[in-house]
Design a protein around this motif. Sequence first.
Motif, PDB file in Angstrom:
ATOM      1  N   GLY A  14       0.821  -1.220   0.000  1.00 29.95           N
ATOM      2  CA  GLY A  14       0.000   0.000   0.000  1.00 29.95           C
ATOM      3  C   GLY A  14       0.845   1.257   0.000  1.00 29.95           C
ATOM      4  O   GLY A  14       0.486   2.258   0.604  1.00 29.95           O
ATOM      5  N   VAL A  16       3.056   4.147  -2.536  1.00 28.16           N
ATOM      6  CA  VAL A  16       2.587   5.023  -3.616  1.00 28.16           C
ATOM      7  C   VAL A  16       2.289   4.222  -4.887  1.00 28.16           C
ATOM      8  O   VAL A  16       1.299   4.481  -5.579  1.00 28.16           O
ATOM      9  N   GLY A  43       3.921   3.308   2.659  1.00 28.61           N
ATOM     10  CA  GLY A  43       5.231   2.665   2.526  1.00 28.61           C
ATOM     11  C   GLY A  43       6.338   3.619   2.941  1.00 28.61           C
ATOM     12  O   GLY A  43       6.363   4.093   4.078  1.00 28.61           O
ATOM     13  N   CYS A  45       6.700   6.580   1.802  1.00 32.99           N
ATOM     14  CA  CYS A  45       6.213   7.972   1.738  1.00 32.99           C
ATOM     15  C   CYS A  45       5.326   8.273   2.952  1.00 32.99           C
ATOM     16  O   CYS A  45       4.099   8.351   2.846  1.00 32.99           O
ATOM     17  N   THR A 279       3.722  -4.788  -5.668  1.00 26.70           N
ATOM     18  CA  THR A 279       4.414  -3.484  -5.762  1.00 26.70           C
ATOM     19  C   THR A 279       5.540  -3.404  -4.738  1.00 26.70           C
ATOM     20  O   THR A 279       6.116  -2.349  -4.531  1.00 26.70           O
ATOM     21  N   HIS A 435      10.549  -3.829   4.266  1.00 26.07           N
ATOM     22  CA  HIS A 435      11.270  -4.951   3.645  1.00 26.07           C
ATOM     23  C   HIS A 435      12.167  -4.439   2.515  1.00 26.07           C
ATOM     24  O   HIS A 435      12.257  -5.060   1.446  1.00 26.07           O
ATOM     25  N   GLN A 470       8.775   0.960  -7.313  1.00 23.17           N
ATOM     26  CA  GLN A 470       9.912   1.770  -7.761  1.00 23.17           C
ATOM     27  C   GLN A 470      11.087   0.931  -8.271  1.00 23.17           C
ATOM     28  O   GLN A 470      11.902   1.405  -9.047  1.00 23.17           O
ATOM     29  N   GLY A 477      12.081   6.259  -6.898  1.00 27.62           N
ATOM     30  CA  GLY A 477      11.533   7.544  -6.496  1.00 27.62           C
ATOM     31  C   GLY A 477      10.023   7.562  -6.687  1.00 27.62           C
ATOM     32  O   GLY A 477       9.435   6.632  -7.264  1.00 27.62           O
TER      33      GLY A 477
HETATM   34  C1  FAD Z   1      14.235   9.618   3.462  1.00 25.21           C
HETATM   35  C2  FAD Z   1      13.588   9.466   2.124  1.00 25.21           C
HETATM   36  C3  FAD Z   1      13.569  10.524   1.252  1.00 25.21           C
HETATM   37  C4  FAD Z   1      12.985  10.389  -0.004  1.00 25.21           C
HETATM   38  N1  FAD Z   1      12.894  11.488  -0.803  1.00 25.21           N
HETATM   39  C5  FAD Z   1      12.266  11.398  -1.989  1.00 25.21           C
HETATM   40  C6  FAD Z   1      12.046  12.554  -2.773  1.00 25.21           C
HETATM   41  O1  FAD Z   1      12.371  13.667  -2.380  1.00 25.21           O
HETATM   42  N2  FAD Z   1      11.455  12.400  -3.986  1.00 25.21           N
HETATM   43  C7  FAD Z   1      11.079  11.187  -4.473  1.00 25.21           C
HETATM   44  O2  FAD Z   1      10.567  11.102  -5.588  1.00 25.21           O
HETATM   45  N3  FAD Z   1      11.241  10.068  -3.716  1.00 25.21           N
HETATM   46  C8  FAD Z   1      11.814  10.149  -2.496  1.00 25.21           C
HETATM   47  N4  FAD Z   1      11.957   9.033  -1.716  1.00 25.21           N
HETATM   48  C9  FAD Z   1      11.638   7.709  -2.297  1.00 25.21           C
HETATM   49  C10 FAD Z   1      10.156   7.365  -2.239  1.00 25.21           C
HETATM   50  O3  FAD Z   1       9.707   7.415  -0.926  1.00 25.21           O
HETATM   51  C11 FAD Z   1       9.979   5.969  -2.812  1.00 25.21           C
HETATM   52  O4  FAD Z   1      10.517   5.950  -4.115  1.00 25.21           O
HETATM   53  C12 FAD Z   1       8.518   5.537  -2.943  1.00 25.21           C
HETATM   54  O5  FAD Z   1       7.784   5.880  -1.808  1.00 25.21           O
HETATM   55  C13 FAD Z   1       8.461   4.028  -3.213  1.00 25.21           C
HETATM   56  O6  FAD Z   1       7.130   3.625  -3.368  1.00 25.21           O
HETATM   57  P1  FAD Z   1       6.737   2.124  -3.675  1.00 25.21           P
HETATM   58  O7  FAD Z   1       5.260   2.028  -3.570  1.00 25.21           O
HETATM   59  O8  FAD Z   1       7.381   1.676  -4.933  1.00 25.21           O
HETATM   60  O9  FAD Z   1       7.441   1.244  -2.533  1.00 25.21           O
HETATM   61  P2  FAD Z   1       7.193   1.223  -0.948  1.00 25.21           P
HETATM   62  O10 FAD Z   1       6.936   2.585  -0.448  1.00 25.21           O
HETATM   63  O11 FAD Z   1       8.339   0.462  -0.374  1.00 25.21           O
HETATM   64  O12 FAD Z   1       5.839   0.384  -0.792  1.00 25.21           O
HETATM   65  C14 FAD Z   1       5.838  -1.015  -0.757  1.00 25.21           C
HETATM   66  C15 FAD Z   1       4.861  -1.424   0.323  1.00 25.21           C
HETATM   67  O13 FAD Z   1       4.778  -2.838   0.350  1.00 25.21           O
HETATM   68  C16 FAD Z   1       4.637  -3.254   1.701  1.00 25.21           C
HETATM   69  N5  FAD Z   1       5.042  -4.662   1.791  1.00 25.21           N
HETATM   70  C17 FAD Z   1       6.302  -5.167   1.682  1.00 25.21           C
HETATM   71  N6  FAD Z   1       6.269  -6.509   1.804  1.00 25.21           N
HETATM   72  C18 FAD Z   1       4.968  -6.857   1.977  1.00 25.21           C
HETATM   73  C19 FAD Z   1       4.297  -8.087   2.139  1.00 25.21           C
HETATM   74  N7  FAD Z   1       4.946  -9.276   2.132  1.00 25.21           N
HETATM   75  N8  FAD Z   1       2.952  -8.073   2.317  1.00 25.21           N
HETATM   76  C20 FAD Z   1       2.258  -6.910   2.316  1.00 25.21           C
HETATM   77  N9  FAD Z   1       2.842  -5.699   2.148  1.00 25.21           N
HETATM   78  C21 FAD Z   1       4.189  -5.673   1.976  1.00 25.21           C
HETATM   79  C22 FAD Z   1       5.550  -2.315   2.454  1.00 25.21           C
HETATM   80  O14 FAD Z   1       5.201  -2.265   3.818  1.00 25.21           O
HETATM   81  C23 FAD Z   1       5.289  -0.989   1.725  1.00 25.21           C
HETATM   82  O15 FAD Z   1       4.248  -0.270   2.327  1.00 25.21           O
HETATM   83  C24 FAD Z   1      12.464   9.148  -0.419  1.00 25.21           C
HETATM   84  C25 FAD Z   1      12.446   8.090   0.479  1.00 25.21           C
HETATM   85  C26 FAD Z   1      12.975   8.253   1.748  1.00 25.21           C
HETATM   86  C27 FAD Z   1      12.870   7.139   2.728  1.00 25.21           C
END
Ligand code: FAD
Length: 502
Positions: A14, A16, A43, A45, A279, A435, A470, A477
């Motif tokens: 859940g 982004v 996650g 964000c 995701t 993770h 991502q 990002g």
């Molecule tokens: C300090 C920091 C600064 C950042 N700054 C920026 C910025 O300025 N600009 C920018 O563009 N990006 C930035 N980012 C990066 C951005 O936060 C990430 O690229 C983006 O949030 C990733 O989204 P996602 O959905 O791909 O992955 P995630 O956010 O990792 O979401 C994956 C989700 O899956 C869940 N999950 C994992 N395993 C399981 C499972 N087995 N069962 C159920 N759920 C599970 C996790 O709990 C998580 O909620 C930053 C990140 C951090 C930490």
Amino acid sequence: METANKQKVVIIGGGVAGLTAGVYALMAGFDAEIYEKNAIPGGECIGWNRKGYHIDNCIHWLTGTRKDTEMYDVWKKTGALSDDTKYAEINAFFTSTYNGQTATLWNDLEKTEKELIAVSPEDEEEIKHFIESVEISKQCLFPAGKPMEMWGVKDYIEMGKNMADFPKVMKEFGKITIEEYSKRFKSVLLQKLMCDYIPASYTAYSFLVSYATMADGNGMIPLGASLQMSLRMERRFKELGGKIFYNTSIAKINIEKKKATGITLESGEFVGADYVIPTIDTHPLFEKLLPKSYMPKELVKAYKEEKNYPATSGFQVAYAVDAHFNENTGRGETIFVEIEPLKIGARTFGRMYVKAYGYDPIFVKDGKQVIQTCITQTDEDYYYWKSLTKEEYKNVKEQLVAEVSKRIEAAFPELQGDLEFLDAWTPLTYERYCHAYHGSYMSFITTPNGKQIRMKGKLKGIDNLYVAGQWTNSPGGLPVAAASGKFAIQRILKSQKRDINL
Ligand SMILES: Cc1cc2nc3c(=O)[nH]c(=O)nc-3n(C[C@H](O)[C@H](O)[C@H](O)COP(=O)(O)OP(=O)(O)OC[C@H]3O[C@@H](n4cnc5c(N)ncnc54)[C@H](O)[C@@H]3O)c2cc1C
């Protein structure tokens, strides 16, 4: 709102990417369910509260705040942004200081040019070339309309028109690291300025594009912080009829006769689905949820060649300080300073930054504002943290906070005795919470020796499964995450020979 003839899309994660996939699935007429292991959406964000202060974990810049971009359309459709969104009044990328001198990368490129030339007249030619290259890099807009494999000749012609000069920048800056590029400047301060923000092993063009995004007004920070943005997306998903299940970890993706048929929760319960969209980070995806044999070759190579495909995380500390800190100082919110060398993880650092969060009322309370620092950590640092026992980890963190505090007070004497510690976190925090592979909150760093990861979502040998998140497109990002969620739905629509325009 489930109906018998609606197909169901099940989304794992859940963050982004998952929330975006969910919203687009509903827009396309599917039923959608999101399964998230944590108690809240977002996650990476997100943000959290300590001693009544809000600590932000994510947005330093959000690519896609310019309303005429494809990315803005995604943010708007998912509820992340609206035409009424207010943004932080931040007018600089960051400031670097060295030996009593200061240089700032302002959003106003002319102002930057003048300031940098005043700092180092002997670098005038290189500075002008830098500014010109950043100006050209504004052409590099994130393509979020549809997955590239669906592009036709017209799309490429359009891109060629819009990015007519950018290939020049790619040619010059696409194969050198930021560190190599910085050596072109004679001034030590300017060399440091180039290397301070983005890890110096990144290709130089990523730094130019990041600065260009800020300078172009296409990388603003929405007021209200990162978690609130994720909550707005969750609200949009629910308003459209989506269901989200928290505290629900997924143990595996079920495959029958080369087709994804659903997921199995950690509790053992099976949830059937017509389509599955994982995701989550690709490392746990192929270590646990799917047999490793399905991992695409480009990922196998990236995990093997750690030096060419580094992962990036941080050791971070947050404090509350006087709300007037950094007011009217003529520098940016993020200020890099020279420090007495400090070993954090496996490496020793001679510079660090402080970011003042007073630009948004959510970070201000009782005359105090939050400030944060993040010292970049990479694979070797992760191994160091991982080698510690629980007790050692706690002690090292405490010692490092004391050392970091000392260095902040040395660099900013006005903060002496004013630092109220709020929280400290490490690569292991991201590993535990999301993770995340080696605690990395972005995908692999784009280095000259590593190829950009560009997964098309489909895995060889499995139908009805579309990978998003991502990690499908380095360096990751927020825009990559969100677009990957949208693309997964467009790929499903394409497989059904339906209109992909949403
Ligand atoms: C300090 C920091 C600064 C950042 N700054 C920026 C910025 O300025 N600009 C920018 O563009 N990006 C930035 N980012 C990066 C951005 O936060 C990430 O690229 C983006 O949030 C990733 O989204 P996602 O959905 O791909 O992955 P995630 O956010 O990792 O979401 C994956 C989700 O899956 C869940 N999950 C994992 N395993 C399981 C499972 N087995 N069962 C159920 N759920 C599970 C996790 O709990 C998580 O909620 C930053 C990140 C951090 C930490």
